[in-house]
Structure formats: C-alpha cells, structure tokens
Design a protein around this motif. Structure first.
Motif, PDB file in Angstrom:
ATOM      1  N   ASN A  49      19.394  30.543 -16.452  1.00 49.45           N
ATOM      2  CA  ASN A  49      20.440  31.084 -15.584  1.00 49.45           C
ATOM      3  C   ASN A  49      21.802  30.483 -15.944  1.00 49.45           C
ATOM      4  O   ASN A  49      21.895  29.332 -16.372  1.00 49.45           O
ATOM      5  CB  ASN A  49      20.123  30.772 -14.117  1.00 49.45           C
ATOM      6  N   GLY A  50      22.854  31.277 -15.775  1.00 44.64           N
ATOM      7  CA  GLY A  50      24.216  30.775 -15.962  1.00 44.64           C
ATOM      8  C   GLY A  50      24.658  30.645 -17.399  1.00 44.64           C
ATOM      9  O   GLY A  50      25.657  29.974 -17.684  1.00 44.64           O
ATOM     10  N   GLU A  77      32.506  20.881 -15.719  1.00 39.78           N
ATOM     11  CA  GLU A  77      31.262  20.271 -15.231  1.00 39.78           C
ATOM     12  C   GLU A  77      30.471  21.262 -14.383  1.00 39.78           C
ATOM     13  O   GLU A  77      29.242  21.325 -14.463  1.00 39.78           O
ATOM     14  CB  GLU A  77      31.581  19.009 -14.414  1.00 39.78           C
ATOM     15  N   SER A  78      31.176  22.043 -13.575  1.00 41.07           N
ATOM     16  CA  SER A  78      30.485  23.019 -12.717  1.00 41.07           C
ATOM     17  C   SER A  78      29.852  24.134 -13.555  1.00 41.07           C
ATOM     18  O   SER A  78      28.774  24.640 -13.216  1.00 41.07           O
ATOM     19  CB  SER A  78      31.447  23.609 -11.689  1.00 41.07           C
ATOM     20  N   ASP A  79      30.533  24.516 -14.657  1.00 43.11           N
ATOM     21  CA  ASP A  79      29.967  25.537 -15.550  1.00 43.11           C
ATOM     22  C   ASP A  79      28.648  25.045 -16.136  1.00 43.11           C
ATOM     23  O   ASP A  79      27.657  25.785 -16.204  1.00 43.11           O
ATOM     24  CB  ASP A  79      30.940  25.867 -16.682  1.00 43.11           C
ATOM     25  N   LEU A  80      28.649  23.788 -16.570  1.00 45.83           N
ATOM     26  CA  LEU A  80      27.435  23.224 -17.163  1.00 45.83           C
ATOM     27  C   LEU A  80      26.315  23.097 -16.141  1.00 45.83           C
ATOM     28  O   LEU A  80      25.140  23.330 -16.457  1.00 45.83           O
ATOM     29  CB  LEU A  80      27.739  21.852 -17.768  1.00 45.83           C
ATOM     30  N   SER A  81      26.684  22.717 -14.917  1.00 46.12           N
ATOM     31  CA  SER A  81      25.651  22.533 -13.874  1.00 46.12           C
ATOM     32  C   SER A  81      24.980  23.845 -13.501  1.00 46.12           C
ATOM     33  O   SER A  81      23.844  23.858 -13.006  1.00 46.12           O
ATOM     34  CB  SER A  81      26.270  21.890 -12.633  1.00 46.12           C
ATOM     35  N   ARG A  82      25.693  24.979 -13.716  1.00 45.02           N
ATOM     36  CA  ARG A  82      25.113  26.287 -13.382  1.00 45.02           C
ATOM     37  C   ARG A  82      24.083  26.749 -14.408  1.00 45.02           C
ATOM     38  O   ARG A  82      23.348  27.701 -14.154  1.00 45.02           O
ATOM     39  CB  ARG A  82      26.221  27.325 -13.239  1.00 45.02           C
ATOM     40  N   ILE A  83      24.051  26.111 -15.574  1.00 44.64           N
ATOM     41  CA  ILE A  83      23.053  26.481 -16.588  1.00 44.64           C
ATOM     42  C   ILE A  83      21.755  25.753 -16.256  1.00 44.64           C
ATOM     43  O   ILE A  83      21.662  24.524 -16.369  1.00 44.64           O
ATOM     44  CB  ILE A  83      23.531  26.100 -18.004  1.00 44.64           C
TER      45      ILE A  83
END
Length: 674
Positions: free
Chosen positions: A258-259, A269-275
């Motif tokens: 996902n993501g 950091e938020s982009d990475l956490s969504r993966i």
C-alpha cells in the motif's frame, strides 16, 4: 592560442636536399608568387599535413600531397626522383614551443606516425630534447594518450566537448572540424562557409563548431539537458523496476503493498510511513501476530486424534467448501483471461490494419500535394483503403459526401488512438487476472494439502497423533518465516526507493536551475556581436547583393548568416559569396577575441581573390586583417601577377606584414645553405 613559428620541408634526392625553410610573423604573412603554379598550395598543404588536418584538403595521409613530395622534383631542366620527404612545423601555444615532424615518403615509416620534439626546430637534435612518437588518423587518436590530436588538444588548452553523432552516441568534437572554419583552402574552401569541413559523422557539425569557437553556453546547456533527460529516464526506469520487484515479492505471499507511488517523487517521513504491507486487508504486523497466537493455541491442543475427532471432521467440511469456492473462482478467472487474450489478439490485428491504412493514405496525400493523379483511386470512385467501388450504394450519390484523404487520415488516427487505449486497458486486465489466478492456485494448493491431512486423521486409529495439528503448525511456522522475510526484503527495497527519491530531488533542483531560454545573456551578446562584425565586414569588403544590410542576421538555429530566414548565399553573387566567407571567417575571430571564445587565433586563406574580386575590395580585406593586430596570425597564399594586387600589398604598412616571394618554383636546394 596557436602560432606557426617556422616551416621546413625536406625533399631528399640523389642531388641533395630540396625544400623550403621559412619563419613566419605573428600578424599577416603572404606566401606569394607571380604564377598560380609555383607551389604555394603545396607549401600550405604541409601545414595542414603536419597538424593532421589534411582531411580539410580532401583526404587522409600523403595522398593529399602533390607529386613533388612523392615522385620527382624539378631543378631547372633536371627532373630528380624523390628518395625521402617530410616536413617540420614549429608551433607555439603562447607558453610552450614544440616542433612536429611528419614524413611524406620514407621507407619503414607510415604517414600516420607523427614525431613531436619538445623544443624549437633549431634544438631538436640537442641532447636532452624530449622526443615522443604519436599517431594520427587511427582509431582513438583523438582520445588515447599516444593519439596526436589528443596531445594537440591539450597543447592548445582546449577542452573539446562531447557532441551528438550520427550513430546516436556522443563523440568528441574533432579538431579537423574546428579548423575547417579557419583554414580556407583553394579547391573546396571557397564554395560556401565551412565548405571544406570533412564529414566525420557529427550531427550539425557547423553549428557545433561555431558554438565551440564562440564558447556559447548553449553547448553546455544542451549537454546538461541531455544529461538530465538521460538521468530522468534512468531514475524512472529504476523506480519502476523497484516498484515491480516489491509488488512481485508481495504477490508471492498473497500480500499487497500500500502507498507505493508509481512515479518518482520526493519522500517525506509521512510518505514513507504510508508504504506498508497488508494481507487479507490486515497489516502484515497484525497478521503475523495473529499467526503467532494461532500457533500458540495449536500447541495447547491435545495431539491425539481421539481428543479432536469432531473438530477435525467439522474443519474438513469447511475446508472442502472453501476448495469448491476457490475452484469456481479459478475457473471463472481463467475464462475471463481467455476472453481478454482473444480481445487483445483481435485489437492487435485491427491496429496493424489501421496502421497500414494510415500509411497508404499519407502516401496518397504526399503524392496529391506533389500534383500526382497516378494511383489516386478516390478520383476513380475506388476507396483507397479497401479498394472497393464507391458507386454502388443504396442512397443517392448526390446526397453523399465522401471524406477527403486528410479527413480520412484524421479519422483513422482517431480510431487508432481509441484502439491503443482499449489495448492498454485489456493488457492491464490481463495482468490483474494472471496475478489473481496465481494467488488462487497458491491458496488452493495449501487448502488441498490441509484437506488431505484432515482426511488422513479421520481414517487413522484413534490413538494416532493428529497429522492436521502437526501440518498446521508447520504451515504457520513456514508462513511466519516467509512473511518476516518479506518484511525484511520490502524494508531494504524501501531504502533503495528512498535513495532514488533523494536522486530525484537533486535532479529536479538541477532541472529548475537550467536557463528558461535556450540562450544565456552572454550567448545573445556573442551572437549579436557576430552579426555586427559580419555586417560591418561585408560593407568594408564591398558586398552588394543585399540592398538593405539590416535584413542580414545570424540564425539562432544554425548560427550561420541568413536573410529573412533564408540562407544568405542564395541571394549572393559568386564574388559576393567570397566576400561573405571572408567576412564570416574574420567575424568569428573578432567575436571570440572580444567575448572570450575558443578561437586559437590562426587563419589561413589560400587564393582569396576568387571570381575576379575587385582589387579595392582586396585592399579592404588586407586592411581589416592588419587591423586585427598581432592577436591573430594570418597566412595568405596569393598570386600577385596582377600589378594591382601587388600594389594593394605594397600600400600596407611595411611593419604590418611579411611576404615570402616564391621565384619560379617553391622548392629550392637547402642543404647548401646549412
């Protein structure tokens, strides 16, 4: 900077050594004779030859040299066979002096061999003078350490750019091309600007040479843009590979990622956490946690079948129901996949037909524009696409309007665009169905294995250990191990993706820093200066083919002279074309010298008085060269049989030029003078 200090030609015969030995001044130098067949061009050819630029004359090696170097030389009425010959050229870059030797005829020595003496000509035989052999006109002679043109590039303090070549790679801009804009030889050089330029497989060679001579930033900017285009393609390609690898790794375990951004982006950091990884709409962490709990519960079950008989029977029934459901789903997906493949084959065939129709219609349109009526089937009531008659229709002909060829092309291209979109959609559906089938087959395999162990338990003796519990524990252990490994793999891929994201950020920063316009402010100044000098020179040289010189400009595409978007030579008379070559060649130096270009400050004109140039214009040409001062060395080979040309030279300040007068024949006995 390149300055020729001295030229010495040696032609060895049984009667001694013949040749020439001349020193040249910094400014204007005439190599003059009363007749046009005294050997001026033979002397100038040796300069080209020693520098390895003989391709400007029209060939490679000693074949460009006249017979006096290779077969025989005349001494009065005597004809003497040539035994050996060669030329020494002493040159300077403003700081160092070297002497170049290249043989024209010599046993056991090829003409591609060049000897460099790290001294002036007078000192080449002294102890301690460094001597080095190099090669020219052989593979890598422009790049390898022992390549003469690689050496000459460094000696001239040039940094030759990599430019696009005709074979879609980049190559170094060759010195021969650059100097063809400065050395105007007699036979081919007066046809047009840069007409003596050899073909060496460089795209837009004239444009690249002018960019280099003027040191335009466009060359750097174009290379930078090309570099950024290539890097952008590389990042996108590597990004796509990483995404596909992550999806593929997850699919093997029936998981989803996902993501994941499909295109490069700058991560926060938020982009990475969504993966993250999920399975059955549950995060992989929670799913693994559930598996561990299930494993612990299995450990607490009693291992004998008799203690779990009813539970095993109930689980077998549920498992068989799940198998039947999955088998139905699998058959449904396989049928859908078969339908998609049929649709794809049909679309591919239709696209091929439309491509053929588009090609046929475009060919017909080209022929129609050229005025052809041959093969124009539509004029004979025949459809150009299907070759069917278009008369036999049910509706009245007068009420029907047939599409023109251009309308038909647009219609076909619209159809093709629609079919291409449909094909892309069906291919995507096919990929999704194939992934679903793989996942279903994997789940079926596990369920069938489980059903087998459940049946085995039911038909075993009551005291036997439950195979189902053991199998399920092994399966859960294996799945936990695989999913944990998947987490590790995806985390490593995320780090690679994060590194690509940093590269993408750097790429975008460099891309934004490129100038919006093709030309920098300094580039525009240089091109305007080139135009101003060119027009001023034309006026001074008596150019009359254009009434209004304000119409003359320098093309922003080719950097060559033009009049109202047309090549200037088409509006020029033969003699004015010669004046234009003078004017542009001089203007290149003037602009480079004033604006900080790469011009080495050496010009050669062999017989510039072409097409009966008016003597007064020749005077102005000479005066303009004298006006360049000693910042530019100019060598002119000229016939002064005409007293007016001689007078034009004599009117120049005596200290402003040097004249080398050739008497009868250029080459004379030189060993008696040593």
């Amino acid at each position: 900077m390149l300055k020729i200090n001295r030229l010495k030609i040696e032609i060895k015969t049984g009667n001694g050594v013949y040749g020439v030995d001349y020193e040249l001044n910094d400014g204007l130098n005439f190599v003059a004779s009363d007749d046009n067949t005294c050997g001026k061009s033979s002397i100038l050819a040796s300069v080209y030859y020693c520098l390895g630029f003989e391709e400007i004359i029209g060939g490679k090696g000693d074949k460009v040299l006249t017979s006096v170097y290779k077969t025989s030389i005349e001494d009065g009425k005597r004809v003497l066979p040539v035994l050996e010959s060669g030329a020494f050229l002493e040159i300077s870059n403003g700081h160092e002096v070297i002497t170049i030797y290249r043989s024209a005829k010599m046993e056991n020595r090829e003409s591609s061999l060049v000897t460099v003496f790290y001294s002036g000509l007078d000192n080449i035989g002294k102890t301690g003078t460094k001597i080095e052999d190099m090669y020219v006109h052989m593979r890598n002679s422009a790049t390898n350490k022992k390549g003469f043109h690689n050496f000459l590039e460094k000696f001239l303090n040039f940094t030759l750019p990599e430019v696009p070549a005709s074979d879609d790679v980049t190559r170094k801009l060759y010195l021969q091309l650059i100097f063809s804009g400065m050395f105007i030889e007699q036979k081919h050089g007066w046809a047009d600007i840069f007409s003596g330029m050899p073909y060496l497989g460089i795209k837009e060679a004239k444009k690249r040479v002018i960019e280099f001579i003027l040191k335009l930033d466009t060359l750097h900017n174009e290379r930078k843009k090309e570099f950024l285009r290539n890097r952008e393609n590389d990042i996108k390609k590597n990004w796509g590979i990483l995404i596909n690898e992550m999806v593929r790794e997850a699919s093997r375990e029936a998981c989803a990622i996902n993501g994941l951004p499909l295109s490069p982006m700058i991560f926060t950091e938020s982009d990475l956490s969504r993966i993250n990884i999920s399975k059955n709409d549950t995060s992989i962490e929670d799913y693994i946690s559930t598996l561990k709990e299930e494993y612990q519960s299995l450990r607490q079950l009693k291992p004998r079948i008799v203690d779990n008989f009813n539970q095993i029977q109930e689980e077998l029934s549920e498992t068989e129901n799940s198998i039947r459901t999955l088998e139905n789903d699998l058959n449904k997906y396989k049928q859908m996949l078969n339908n998609e493949e049929l649709s794809i084959r049909s679309l591919v065939k239709n696209i091929e037909v439309i491509n053929t129709d588009i090609t046929n219609n475009k060919d017909a349109a080209k022929l129609k524009k050229l005025g052809s009526e041959l093969g124009n089937t539509s004029s004979g009531d025949i459809c150009p696409v299907c070759n069917q008659s278009i008369q036999d229709i049910l509706l009245p002909v007068n009420d029907m309007q047939f599409m023109s060829i251009e309308e038909n092309i647009r219609h076909l291209e619209a159809q093709k665009e629609m079919l291409d979109f449909s094909l892309s959609s069906h291919n995507q559906n096919k990929s999704r169905l194939e992934e679903n089938i793989i996942e279903l087959e994997s789940r079926l395999y596990k369920l069938r294995r489980l059903a087998k162990t459940l049946r085995s338990d039911l038909y075993s003796t009551n005291d036997n250990l439950s195979e189902t519990i053991i199998y399920k524990k092994i399966q859960i252990e294996s799945e936990i191990h695989r999913l944990t490994g998947l987490e590790h793999v995806i985390n490593n891929k995320k780090k690679e993706l994060e590194e690509l994201s940093r590269e993408w950020a750097e790429h975008l920063t460099e891309k934004v820093s490129l100038p919006k316009d093709k030309f920098t402010e300094l580039d525009i100044q240089k091109l305007n200066s080139l135009r101003d000098h060119f027009v001023k020179n034309l006026k001074q040289y008596g150019y009359k083919s254009v009434f209004n010189t304000s119409d003359i400009d320098i093309s922003r595409e080719s950097y060559l002279p033009m009049i109202k978007d047309f090549d200037m030579k088409f509006d020029s008379s033969a003699s004015d074309n010669i004046r234009a070559i003078w004017a542009f060649t001089i203007a290149l130096f003037q602009t480079s010298h004033e604006k900080g270009g790469n011009h080495p400050g050496l010009l050669i004109f062999d017989e510039p008085a072409q097409h009966s140039i008016v003597t007064n214009d020749m005077k102005e040409f000479f005066k303009s060269i004298v006006g360049l001062s000693k910042s530019c060395q100019v060598i002119i080979g000229i016939t002064i049989k005409d007293s007016e040309i001689r007078q034009a030279i004599n009117e120049l300040p005596k200290q402003a030029y040097k004249i080398i007068n050739l008497k009868n024949k250029a080459f004379y006995r030189i060993d008696n003078e040593e």
